[in-house]
Design a protein around this motif. Sequence first.
Motif, mmCIF file in Angstrom:
data_model
loop_
_atom_site.group_PDB
_atom_site.id
_atom_site.type_symbol
_atom_site.label_atom_id
_atom_site.label_comp_id
_atom_site.label_asym_id
_atom_site.label_seq_id
_atom_site.Cartn_x
_atom_site.Cartn_y
_atom_site.Cartn_z
ATOM 1 N N ILE A 233 30.583 22.665 10.278
ATOM 2 C CA ILE A 233 31.657 23.796 10.996
ATOM 3 C C ILE A 233 32.067 22.977 12.261
ATOM 4 C CG2 ILE A 233 31.976 25.897 12.268
ATOM 5 C CD1 ILE A 233 31.991 26.491 9.340
ATOM 6 N N ARG A 234 30.875 22.342 13.150
ATOM 7 C CA ARG A 234 31.106 21.610 14.112
ATOM 8 C C ARG A 234 32.254 20.513 13.993
ATOM 9 N NH1 ARG A 234 27.341 21.589 18.905
ATOM 10 N NH2 ARG A 234 28.008 19.802 20.056
ATOM 11 N N LEU A 235 31.842 19.662 12.824
ATOM 12 C CA LEU A 235 32.875 18.781 12.561
ATOM 13 C C LEU A 235 34.453 19.377 12.291
ATOM 14 C CD1 LEU A 235 30.763 16.262 10.177
ATOM 15 C CD2 LEU A 235 31.801 15.841 12.377
ATOM 16 N N GLY A 236 34.225 20.224 11.749
ATOM 17 C CA GLY A 236 35.746 20.883 11.370
ATOM 18 C C GLY A 236 36.335 21.180 12.704
ATOM 19 N N ALA A 237 35.671 21.820 13.661
ATOM 20 C CA ALA A 237 36.225 22.156 14.941
ATOM 21 C C ALA A 237 36.784 20.920 15.629
ATOM 22 C CB ALA A 237 35.269 23.047 15.600
ATOM 23 N N TYR A 238 35.860 19.897 15.565
ATOM 24 C CA TYR A 238 36.151 18.768 16.380
ATOM 25 C C TYR A 238 37.394 18.096 15.878
ATOM 26 C CZ TYR A 238 34.958 14.943 19.242
ATOM 27 O OH TYR A 238 35.176 13.841 20.187
ATOM 28 N N SER A 239 37.373 17.893 14.537
ATOM 29 C CA SER A 239 38.491 17.513 14.051
ATOM 30 C C SER A 239 39.592 18.265 14.139
ATOM 31 C CB SER A 239 38.231 17.160 12.603
ATOM 32 O OG SER A 239 39.415 17.255 11.739
ATOM 33 N N SER A 240 39.583 19.302 14.119
ATOM 34 C CA SER A 240 40.902 20.309 14.332
ATOM 35 C C SER A 240 41.236 20.119 15.716
ATOM 36 C CB SER A 240 40.716 21.628 13.980
ATOM 37 O OG SER A 240 40.002 22.263 14.915
#
Length: 448
Positions: A322-329
């Motif tokens: 989830i953290r990666l998803g947020a960062y990428s978004s």
Amino acid sequence: MDLDDIWGKAIDAIQEKIDNQTFELWFKPLKLIQLQDQQLTIETPNRFFKEWIEDHYIGLINEVIEKIIKRQVSIKFKISDKQQDATLRKVEAKLENRKARLASKGIFLNPKYTFDSFVEGHCNQFARAAAMAVANSPGKSYNPLFIYGGVGLGKTHLMNAIGNLVIDLVIDKVPGIKLLYASVEQFLNEFVYSMRNDKMNEFKGKYRDLDVLLIDDIQFIAGKTGTQDELFHTFNALYDSHKQIVFSSDRPPKDISPITERLRSRFGMGLIADIQAPDVETKVAILGKKSEMEGIKLPEDVIYLLADKVKSNIRELESCMIRLGAYSSISGSPITTEMAKEVLNDMMYEEKKALTVEFVQKTVCEYYGLKPHDIKARKRSRDIVFPRQVAMYLCKALTDTSLSEIGKGFGGKDHSTVIHACKQVEKRRSTDGDFSRKLDYLINKIKD
Ligand code: ADP
Ligand code: MG
């Protein structure tokens, strides 16, 4: 005060309580968009933010806002319409719908936790099969079912999956089916409340007249004698009328202590099923499934990196994703192994789980903006002495290290210094509510 004022103040207060990196990543993109009576609505850029904030920071936001506007509020999150992809929006709406529909019948289940979304592996095959059997014929296969396993390995997920499947299978045939999912704390709180307010009949009516009772985290009943007795009678009433009971626990019945022998023996009367730590394949499969569900593009090498680095806790595995998803978004760049290594740097340290003195020091230093060597040095300036005492206190509270070992870890101080530090922190904790909350935050952060 208008919304911007309130949010501005809230954001300032939040910034003081958490480390900068977390603040920049998670709080900067949020917006307060509505305040109506008790209901506060915060807009998040996408679902990763919604999920992360709901899981980690809803308490903090609540506390801060209530202080500012001096009344109680409940917080709702709304995903920005701009950002949300239409398919995911539909899925989300469907889940919310189901949740509300069940809640109106007094059934509180997490609609996301189903057998479909549960990935099977060697580690959980047995527990999953047992849960499935129970859901298919409640009260007729294993009774009670006792599921145990470590933190973040899917016990709550399985309990909810049983509930969700029972509902799906019978809701049309038996509209009045009574199913209850509760944590043991809920059972305990309701029991104590009923005792105090002379409402034991209602309590018994609620718990003894069920078709399926699912009680999560039963290990917390240890030491609570009155509640154990009540649960014992609840158990007998349900069992005798062939109603299904499922317990989950972080340990097997034999290790729950202190507990009355008669209750312990009840736990083992049906089937005891354990969940083990996942192997790499299972972790890879879980990441594959979850990333698809969440619409996160996780390349295979990143999946393997995560599956390798995060040893056993599946919740942590999801957090990383989830953290990666947020960062990428928010950065607008695709997820790569480089990004993963960088973003997850903090989360991946295995030592976190071992809970060492170094890890506590690191977390406390980050929180107070100090360097780890400051805290070990002999410096006596006030802005170092107190954080050092806090770190010592947390080492004593959260690690298995002895007092003299802790002292050594702080540049060779002796155990009496550590005892003194603990007393100082204890004193402040009991007199200063604000500090006490900060300490709770730190404790959660270290244990998380
Ligand atoms: P526990 O109650 O054992 O601490 P949870 O049931 O809360 O753990 O699981 C933690 C997270 O990991 C949840 O989001 C859950 O969906 C996920 N999870 C655990 N096991 C699996 C699995 N086998 N397949 C898919 N997700 C899983
Ligand atoms: Mg759980």
